[in-house]
Design a protein around this motif. Structure first.
Motif, PDB file in Angstrom:
ATOM      1  N   THR A 493       0.859  -1.182   0.000  1.00 37.95           N
ATOM      2  CA  THR A 493       0.000   0.000   0.000  1.00 37.95           C
ATOM      3  C   THR A 493       0.891   1.227   0.000  1.00 37.95           C
ATOM      4  OG1 THR A 493      -1.653  -1.211   1.307  1.00 37.95           O
ATOM      5  CG2 THR A 493      -1.877   1.189   1.165  1.00 37.95           C
ATOM      6  N   TYR A 639      -1.916   4.071   8.255  1.00 36.70           N
ATOM      7  CA  TYR A 639      -2.725   3.202   9.107  1.00 36.70           C
ATOM      8  C   TYR A 639      -4.017   3.886   9.571  1.00 36.70           C
ATOM      9  CZ  TYR A 639       1.346   0.125   9.262  1.00 36.70           C
ATOM     10  OH  TYR A 639       2.372  -0.707   8.922  1.00 36.70           O
ATOM     11  N   ARG A 640      -4.499   4.872   8.838  1.00 41.82           N
ATOM     12  CA  ARG A 640      -5.698   5.609   9.252  1.00 41.82           C
ATOM     13  C   ARG A 640      -6.878   4.650   9.517  1.00 41.82           C
ATOM     14  NH1 ARG A 640      -8.292  10.784   7.443  1.00 41.82           N
ATOM     15  NH2 ARG A 640      -6.676  10.970   5.855  1.00 41.82           N
ATOM     16  N   ASP A 641      -7.155   3.762   8.563  1.00 40.79           N
ATOM     17  CA  ASP A 641      -8.309   2.876   8.705  1.00 40.79           C
ATOM     18  C   ASP A 641      -8.122   1.900   9.874  1.00 40.79           C
ATOM     19  OD1 ASP A 641      -9.423   4.129   6.539  1.00 40.79           O
ATOM     20  OD2 ASP A 641      -8.818   2.590   5.090  1.00 40.79           O
ATOM     21  N   ASP A 642      -6.901   1.350  10.006  1.00 42.76           N
ATOM     22  CA  ASP A 642      -6.629   0.434  11.118  1.00 42.76           C
ATOM     23  C   ASP A 642      -6.824   1.128  12.454  1.00 42.76           C
ATOM     24  OD1 ASP A 642      -6.064  -1.549   9.376  1.00 42.76           O
ATOM     25  OD2 ASP A 642      -3.922  -1.704   9.839  1.00 42.76           O
ATOM     26  N   GLN A 644      -8.667   3.796  13.127  1.00 44.10           N
ATOM     27  CA  GLN A 644     -10.067   4.109  13.366  1.00 44.10           C
ATOM     28  C   GLN A 644     -10.818   2.864  13.827  1.00 44.10           C
ATOM     29  OE1 GLN A 644     -11.637   7.224  13.238  1.00 44.10           O
ATOM     30  NE2 GLN A 644     -13.142   5.956  14.343  1.00 44.10           N
ATOM     31  N   THR A 645     -10.491   1.719  13.240  1.00 38.47           N
ATOM     32  CA  THR A 645     -11.102   0.455  13.674  1.00 38.47           C
ATOM     33  C   THR A 645     -10.731   0.152  15.122  1.00 38.47           C
ATOM     34  OG1 THR A 645     -11.045  -0.429  11.419  1.00 38.47           O
ATOM     35  CG2 THR A 645     -11.227  -2.023  13.216  1.00 38.47           C
TER      36      THR A 645
END
Length: 730
Positions: A493, A639-642, A644-645
């Motif tokens: 990514t 790692y924004r999505d990780d 936030q999760t």
């Protein structure tokens, strides 16, 4: 000391484990006795209780009170002998007495392996081995942490090393106690030490008269509380001249059954009292709390044996072998090595070979193994790498403390190994050089340095050393390629293209093996460990912090592209299906402490990778607060999505981000300063701070944290000593 400790553990390990395991089982007996034994009232005396027992149990011969307080009457009536448990309150029979066959069997195993005197001797040897291991282990631990005052400092090293250290801290006092008392009791068994001073008790005198008074009226027995009684032997039935024999904690005496007078009393001597006290400490009989401590100490021994064996094996596997390495007593040249990853040992081997070709007698060892003196050495050569930001590497952490007791005066030269991009380049080597000079040793050469394992720098230093020694010294060092294994890229990514700072997150998996019963397997690693990657055409590996653990099924790293960076450009060019040559380097000093106390994670750019991994593995949902710095949230919010999760799942408590290329932005250290109140509150709650990223960022964060701590009277160095401030800067 380490050799003594290792050999004792290896050769006596099974014997010690057996003794400890059986000892643990026996420690349960006093606890069981305490739970089932009827307690005696402090007001009950021996005369009153013996009178009740004699009335209830005709033919009673002896009344025995065990260390646990259990009262047993032994009777003989009509030729039949029996043992009965007695209620200490009423004197009534409470049931037949039969000692536990299980505990009797374990006792025989523990004391003699059921082999008689030979087994008793083996048990005594086991006690001495445990004593030697406890003493040597304590001294090694003191040396490792830097003195007695730091004995409780945060443990460092691999998982096995930390567990071994923590178990030793918990169990060493108990192991010292049980080993000393066990050795003492073994010595008594073989008459090497006396149980008492000799003929302890006088021969029983005859009764003064021919009358027999009620037992309850006998004043000498009435003066003895039941809680002091060990044993009471009744006079022979029908013999008015016989006497009561009473044994108490204080000694043994004889009581006239007619007058109730104490005819004679012999107190226990010092040897007898010592033996009884040592017996109590060793067995815990009559002292359940002591038994509990003894049991826990014994339980730690098998775990110490396992972790100790792992440590020994890892040290043996990782310690290089030097052919022709002469004894330190005979050497004229001593080479001491301080290394974290092992590369400095290769340079030491090259130096040793060159000196041996010139007829020198050379001894090579770790810096931690500095001796008090070297009787024949005229020169001391120190090859010292610097770990992190100028810290001592693993094999040199004890050197400066040992140097305080150094008594020889050889000439010395120090060569530092490091990375010139760090502010503290060769910082540890500089401290070693200054300390040796302050000790009064003369310099053979000024402090030398090798940047990024440069063979050219090493050869130049060797040329200067040879000129100083009058030897044609040529150091042609060729770095040994580390053993690697191939991993395949499975996912990539890319971030940061819009801000001209490309960062790529790469995930690798183990290739499918050819044949065999097992599927693809990754090497073992934890989040925060390092992966060494050898790029094509390169000899020296580059290291990257891991954002995953092997149990995740992938090896994950985050790599910023460096201009003309051989390895980073190679990694950025990879596409799924292509392979890397890699190996794992454990990084146990960059791990979160166990527990529920808060965790403060601070990182910028690619340095957030292991921090994101710690968040991902926060399954117990301890409070975790992440401070992240980037350039633009639209481009390199890694790692924004990780993250936030993780916030939604409760694995991350708060996320604070600052981006330098947006309006009103700044750096992560500015964010820390802005949240100073929060940081102080968390530190007061015992928070651990972990920082990962570039060297400049780490320096800025350290300054910001120092300012935050000032109102609390704390410092970054103080937190570091407690293992509450960790850095992984590059």
């Amino acid at each position: 000391m380490r050799r003594l400790h290792s050999l004792g553990g290896l050769f006596g390990g099974l014997l010690v484990i057996f003794m400890a395991t059986t000892g643990f089982v026996l420690s349960l007996q006093p606890l069981a006795d305490a739970a089932t034994t009827m307690a005696a009232d402090s007001g009950v005396n021996v005369a009153a209780l013996a009178d009740r027992v004699a009335a209830d149990l005709p033919g009673v011969e002896r009344l025995v009170r065990s260390a646990s307080g259990q009262l047993v009457a032994y009777t003989a009536e009509n030729g039949v002998r029996s043992a009965v448990i007695v209620d200490p309150q009423t004197g009534a029979a409470a049931g037949a007495y039969a000692p536990s066959a299980f505990f009797s069997f374990i006792t025989d195993l523990h004391r003699s392996f059921m082999l008689g005197n030979v087994g008793h001797g083996a048990a005594g040897v086991a006690a001495l081995i445990i004593l030697a291991l406890a003493i040597s282990g304590t001294l090694l631990l003191v040396g490792k942490v830097g003195g007695w005052r730091k004995l409780l400092a945060a443990s460092r090293g691999t998982g096995s090393q930390r567990l071994h250290t923590d178990l030793a801290r918990i169990g060493v006092a108990v192991l010292l106690l049980t080993s000393v008392t066990g050795a003492y009791m073994s010595a008594v068994n073989f008459a090497l030490l006396p149980e008492n001073a000799g003929a302890m008790f006088a021969f029983p005198p005859a009764s003064a008269g021919d009358s027999v008074a009620p037992i309850a009226s006998l004043e000498a027995l009435a003066a003895i509380p039941l809680t002091d009684l060990r044993e009471l032997t009744f006079p022979a039935m029908g013999d008015a001249t016989d006497v009561f024999t009473v044994t108490t904690q204080a000694g043994q005496g004889y009581v006239d059954q007619g007058t109730g007078a104490m005819l004679s009393f012999t107190p226990s001597d010092a040897w007898q009292r010592a033996y009884e006290f040592i017996y109590l400490l060793h067995t815990g009989q009559g002292a359940p709390l002591v038994a509990l401590l003894v049991g826990l100490g014994a339980l730690s021994v098998p775990l110490l044996a396992v972790t100790g064996t792992i440590i020994w094996w890892m040290r043996r596997r990782n310690t290089p072998r030097f052919s022709g390495n002469v004894s330190w007593r005979d050497a004229d040249t001593i080479i001491l090595v301080g290394s974290e990853g092992g590369s400095s040992w290769g340079f030491a081997a090259t130096l040793q070979d060159a000196l041996r070709l010139q007829g020198q007698r050379v001894h090579v060892a770790a810096m931690n193994e500095l001796r008090r003196s070297y009787p024949n050495a005229s020169r001391l050569l120190v090859l010292a790498a610097s770990y992190g930001d100028g810290a001592a590497p693993a094999s040199a952490r004890q050197f400066l403390a040992r140097l305080e007791r150094f008594a020889s005066t050889p000439g010395f030269a120090v060569l530092g190994f490091g990375d010139q991009s760090f502010a503290q380049f060769c910082g540890f080597a500089a401290r070693v050089d200054a300390a040796l000079a302050a000790k009064g040793l003369s310099r053979l050469l000024p402090l030398g340095s090798v940047d990024r394992q440069s063979a050219g720098h090493f050869a130049a230093w060797g040329k200067g050393l040879g000129a100083r020694l009058g030897l044609p010294l040529v150091l042609n060092h060729v770095a040994a390629r580390p053993a690697t294994r191939k991993l395949l890229l499975v996912e990539r990514t890319l971030y940061g293209m819009e801000v001209q700072a490309p960062v790529v997150v790469l995930k690798f998996a183990a290739p499918q093996p050819r044949g065999g019963w097992f599927g693809p397997r990754l090497p073992h690693f934890e989040v925060g460990d390092l992966v060494g990657i050898v790029p094509p055409g390169g000899a020296a590996p580059r290291y990257y912090s891991l954002a995953s653990a092997s149990r995740d099924g992938v090896l994950e790293i985050c790599v910023r592209k460096q201009t003309d960076g051989l390895c980073s450009e190679f990694l950025h060019s990879l596409v799924p299906g292509e392979a890397i040559d890699s190996f794992i380097r454990p990084n146990p000093d960059f791990r979160p402490k166990q527990g529920r106390r808060p965790l403060i994670l601070i990182g910028a750019g690619a340095g957030v990778a292991p921090l994101a991994g710690f968040v991902r593995h926060n399954r117990h949902r301890r409070p975790v607060h992440l401070f992240f710095g980037g350039r633009d949230p639209a481009s390199d919010f890694l790692y924004r999505d990780d993250l936030q999760t993780a916030l939604d799942a409760g694995r991350l408590t708060s996320l604070n981000a600052r981006f330098s290329r947006v309006m009103g932005g700044g750096y992560v250290q500015d964010l820390v300063s802005a949240e100073a109140d929060t940081v102080r509150r968390l530190v007061q709650q015992g928070a651990q701070i972990m920082v990962c990223g570039g060297r400049d960022m780490a320096n800025g964060v350290r300054g910001a944290i120092q300012d935050c701590l000032a109102p609390l009277g704390l410092s970054v160095d103080g937190l570091k000593q407690k293992g509450l401030y960790l850095e992984d800067a590059y």
